[in-house]
Design an enzyme around this catalytic site. Structure first.
Site, mmCIF file in Angstrom:
data_model
loop_
_atom_site.group_PDB
_atom_site.id
_atom_site.type_symbol
_atom_site.label_atom_id
_atom_site.label_comp_id
_atom_site.label_asym_id
_atom_site.label_seq_id
_atom_site.Cartn_x
_atom_site.Cartn_y
_atom_site.Cartn_z
ATOM 1 N N LYS A 262 53.751 63.194 37.760
ATOM 2 C CA LYS A 262 55.279 62.085 37.715
ATOM 3 C C LYS A 262 56.222 62.875 36.415
ATOM 4 O O LYS A 262 55.303 62.871 35.204
ATOM 5 C CB LYS A 262 55.370 60.832 37.549
ATOM 6 N N LYS A 274 65.155 48.187 31.193
ATOM 7 C CA LYS A 274 63.659 47.290 29.915
ATOM 8 C C LYS A 274 64.505 47.126 29.304
ATOM 9 O O LYS A 274 65.312 47.313 28.711
ATOM 10 C CB LYS A 274 63.133 48.763 30.031
ATOM 11 N N ASP A 285 56.631 58.725 29.853
ATOM 12 C CA ASP A 285 56.767 58.610 32.008
ATOM 13 C C ASP A 285 56.291 59.770 32.064
ATOM 14 O O ASP A 285 56.494 59.791 33.124
ATOM 15 C CB ASP A 285 57.618 57.604 31.616
ATOM 16 N N GLU A 346 61.188 53.999 39.547
ATOM 17 C CA GLU A 346 61.869 55.355 39.941
ATOM 18 C C GLU A 346 60.386 56.351 40.233
ATOM 19 O O GLU A 346 60.832 56.862 41.241
ATOM 20 C CB GLU A 346 62.664 55.737 38.254
ATOM 21 N N ARG A 348 57.875 56.991 41.942
ATOM 22 C CA ARG A 348 57.581 56.635 43.264
ATOM 23 C C ARG A 348 58.827 57.251 44.405
ATOM 24 O O ARG A 348 58.860 57.864 44.812
ATOM 25 C CB ARG A 348 57.293 55.182 43.956
HETATM 26 N N1 BES Z 1 57.053 53.670 33.900
HETATM 27 C C1 BES Z 1 56.791 52.586 34.735
HETATM 28 C C2 BES Z 1 55.557 51.882 34.325
HETATM 29 C C3 BES Z 1 54.786 51.572 33.028
HETATM 30 C C4 BES Z 1 55.248 50.453 32.462
HETATM 31 C C5 BES Z 1 54.019 52.723 32.510
HETATM 32 C C6 BES Z 1 55.119 50.477 31.418
HETATM 33 C C7 BES Z 1 53.273 52.273 31.878
HETATM 34 C C8 BES Z 1 53.580 50.742 31.187
HETATM 35 C C9 BES Z 1 57.232 52.703 35.668
HETATM 36 O O1 BES Z 1 58.159 53.231 35.743
HETATM 37 C C10 BES Z 1 57.715 51.341 36.375
HETATM 38 O O2 BES Z 1 59.087 50.894 35.355
HETATM 39 N N2 BES Z 1 57.633 50.570 36.826
HETATM 40 C C11 BES Z 1 57.922 49.219 37.448
HETATM 41 C C12 BES Z 1 57.744 49.015 38.691
HETATM 42 C C13 BES Z 1 58.847 47.566 38.971
HETATM 43 C C14 BES Z 1 60.242 47.580 39.152
HETATM 44 C C15 BES Z 1 58.262 47.281 40.102
HETATM 45 C C16 BES Z 1 56.465 48.666 36.057
HETATM 46 O O3 BES Z 1 55.670 48.417 36.001
HETATM 47 O O4 BES Z 1 57.596 47.015 35.815
HETATM 48 ZN ZN ZN Z 2 58.754 54.839 35.188
HETATM 49 MN MN MN Z 3 60.571 52.292 35.254
#
Ligand code: BES
Ligand code: ZN
Ligand code: MN
Length: 491
Positions: A262, A274, A285, A346, A348
């Site tokens: 990724k 966020k 990321d 995003e 996935r």
């Molecule tokens: N890059 C993030 C995941 C992440 C969050 C990695 C915090 C490390 C620390 C990913 O793209 C994301 O935002 N995932 C969301 C998914 C949710 C919206 C279903 C998450 O984990 O909050």
């Molecule tokens: Zn992400």
């Molecule tokens: Mn994200």
């Protein structure tokens, strides 16, 4: 960094510092390896009782005519010491070395040999610990004095199996340097480490090791019909890149192993933005992509006889007037349609198209690496990478490689029961599955694009970097993947 292996008594080469190992009673292990003068000096210090009798504890004392300083390290009961403890002890030594103003170090590996560890392991752990510790982040600092040490390690070893030791050191160096590249890329700011930067890094590594690199630009990605990947890139002015590197050093008819990373070089969440605190950390990321590139370097250095394909979908995830919106439905390269209910899910969306692209190679296995979910951090914390797979044997091999590389992953369920959380009223699936089991439903989403081959997914959201005062990339899971590939090359 240099590692010279020598026979003979450790005092026979003058160095700025030398490391001497102690046992569970804080006594010098195999004292016959040292000259009298050194023994007297060390025992005098030990008699003061300052050094706690605990595995991994270190102390630095003034040395003599052979070594200006001596680092004492407690190994406990050598026959009972675990791999983790051995590595931790080497890390304590090398963390201390980092603080000293020195250029050379000597150590006698005869002291470290034990029933449960081979010279290969000891050499690998030692070289990894030193290179890992001496890593510095300074590419954006004006003061380059903090440069990484150019440093000579003289390793005395009078036992058998010198070749085994040398190979262990070679593996350790390649793994640690691959991991340091991964750290470097993660630590770079997102205004420098863009998709184009990752692409040029991939090309550089490919050129160095005679691999073939191809970078697809926006138009070419459109031609591939990667509608899901492109929907994420829509909110950004940085050009998306799809990076493909082929390293074909294995037998011609052998199916390739594919690594997918990724490469979101900044994840603001898109329209589902966020919260501001700690948002800077979303520069990490792209650590899945950085892991793939670090592993590329490692296997290039080791020249493993394998066919490996590296795939990196890379873009930014930003809010914009043109950004993808919650409710939008996009068509993936596989033809499956996706209702985007949260633009922050995003990872996935870019990985699924890369997984479909992977089909054209008829791969032996596909492993994707991604900072995919905050939920994985909640589930496993910062110690284990989340491991998901549709192939029991592959999952076992990865878990086992992680144990031996001291870079562990822990298996998570990928049961059909979770799949219905992704149901959508309007498209073939939604891109989120609700609050429950967030890391599992993310993996379930990916599994729908990985049906044609044996596949594993590593969620490194909790292991790829550390937050707080010591903020920085960890280089994980380069050791795990490198060990897995080293194992595959032996098959
Ligand atoms: N890059 C993030 C995941 C992440 C969050 C990695 C915090 C490390 C620390 C990913 O793209 C994301 O935002 N995932 C969301 C998914 C949710 C919206 C279903 C998450 O984990 O909050
Ligand atoms: Zn992400
Ligand atoms: Mn994200």
């Amino acid at each position: 960094m240099k590692f010279d292996i020598k026979k003979g008594q450790i005092g026979s080469k003058k160095t700025d510092v030398s490391t001497i190992a102690l046992n569970q009673h804080n006594e010098i292990i195999r004292p016959e390896l040292f000259d009298k003068d050194t023994l007297v000096l060390v025992r005098k210090f030990l008699a003061l009782g300052d050094l706690p009798n605990e595995v991994g504890k270190v102390s630095c004392i003034t040395g003599n005519q052979f070594f200006a300083r001596i680092i004492l390290v407690n190994l406990g009961d050598l026959d009972a010491i675990s791999n983790k403890q051995m590595f931790k002890s080497f890390k304590s030594v090398s963390d201390l070395i980092k603080q000293l103003n020195i250029k050379s170090h000597s150590i006698c590996f005869d002291q470290f040999l034990c029933k449960t560890k081979s010279p290969h392991q000891i050499g690998e752990y030692f070289s990894r610990a030193i290179i890992d510790s001496l890593y510095v982040i300074n590419s954006q600092k004006s003061d380059k004095k903090r440069a990484a040490k150019t440093f000579i390690n003289t390793i005395f070893f009078n036992g058998e199996f010198h070749k085994d030791l040398a190979l262990g050191i070679k593996h350790g160096v390649a793994i640690a340097e691959g991991a340091n590249l991964t750290k470097d890329l993660g630590n770079l700011p997102p205004n420098i480490c863009t998709p184009s930067y990752l692409a040029s890094t991939a090309k550089k590594i490919a050129n160095t090791f005679g691999m073939k690199a191809k970078v697809y630009d926006q138009k070419q990605i459109e031609k591939l019909k990667m509608g899901s990947f492109l929907s994420v890139a829509k909110g950004s002015r940085e050009a998306p890149k799809f990076i493909v590197v082929e390293s074909l050093r294995g037998p011609k008819n052998k199916k390739p192993i594919i690594l997918v990373g990724k490469g979101i070089t900044f994840d603001a969440g898109g329209i589902s933005i966020k919260p501001s605190p700690d948002m800077d950390e979303m520069k990490y990321d792209m650590c899945g992509a950085a892991t793939v590139l670090g592993t590329m370097k490692t296997i290039g250095e080791l020249n493993l006889p394998l066919n490996i394909i590296f795939l990196i979908p890379s873009c930014e995830n930003l809010p914009d007037g043109n950004a993808v919106k919650p409710g939008d439905i996009v068509k993936s390269m596989s033809g499956q349609t996706i209702e985007i209910l949260n633009t922050d899910a995003e990872g996935r969306l870019i990985l699924c198209d890369a997984l479909t692209y992977a089909e054209r190679y008829k791969p032996e296995v596909v492993i994707d690496v991604a900072t995919l979910t905050g939920a994985c951090v909640i589930a496993l914390g910062h110690h284990a990478t989340g491991l998901f797979s549709n192939d029991h044997e592959l999952s076992g091999e990865l878990k086992d490689a992680g144990v031996r590389a001291l870079d562990e992953a822990w298996p998570m369920p990928l049961w059909d029961e979770y799949q219905s959380q992704l149901n959508s009223n309007f498209a073939d699936m939604a891109n989120i599955g609700g609050r429950a089991a967030g890391s599992i439903t993310a993996a379930c989403f990916l599994s729908r694009f990985a049906k044609k081959y044996s596949w594993a997914h590593l969620d490194i959201a909790g292991t790829a970097w550390v937050s707080g005062k010591e903020k920085g990339g960890t280089g994980r899971p380069v050791p795990l993947l490198s060990q897995f590939l080293i194992d595959q090359a032996k098959k």
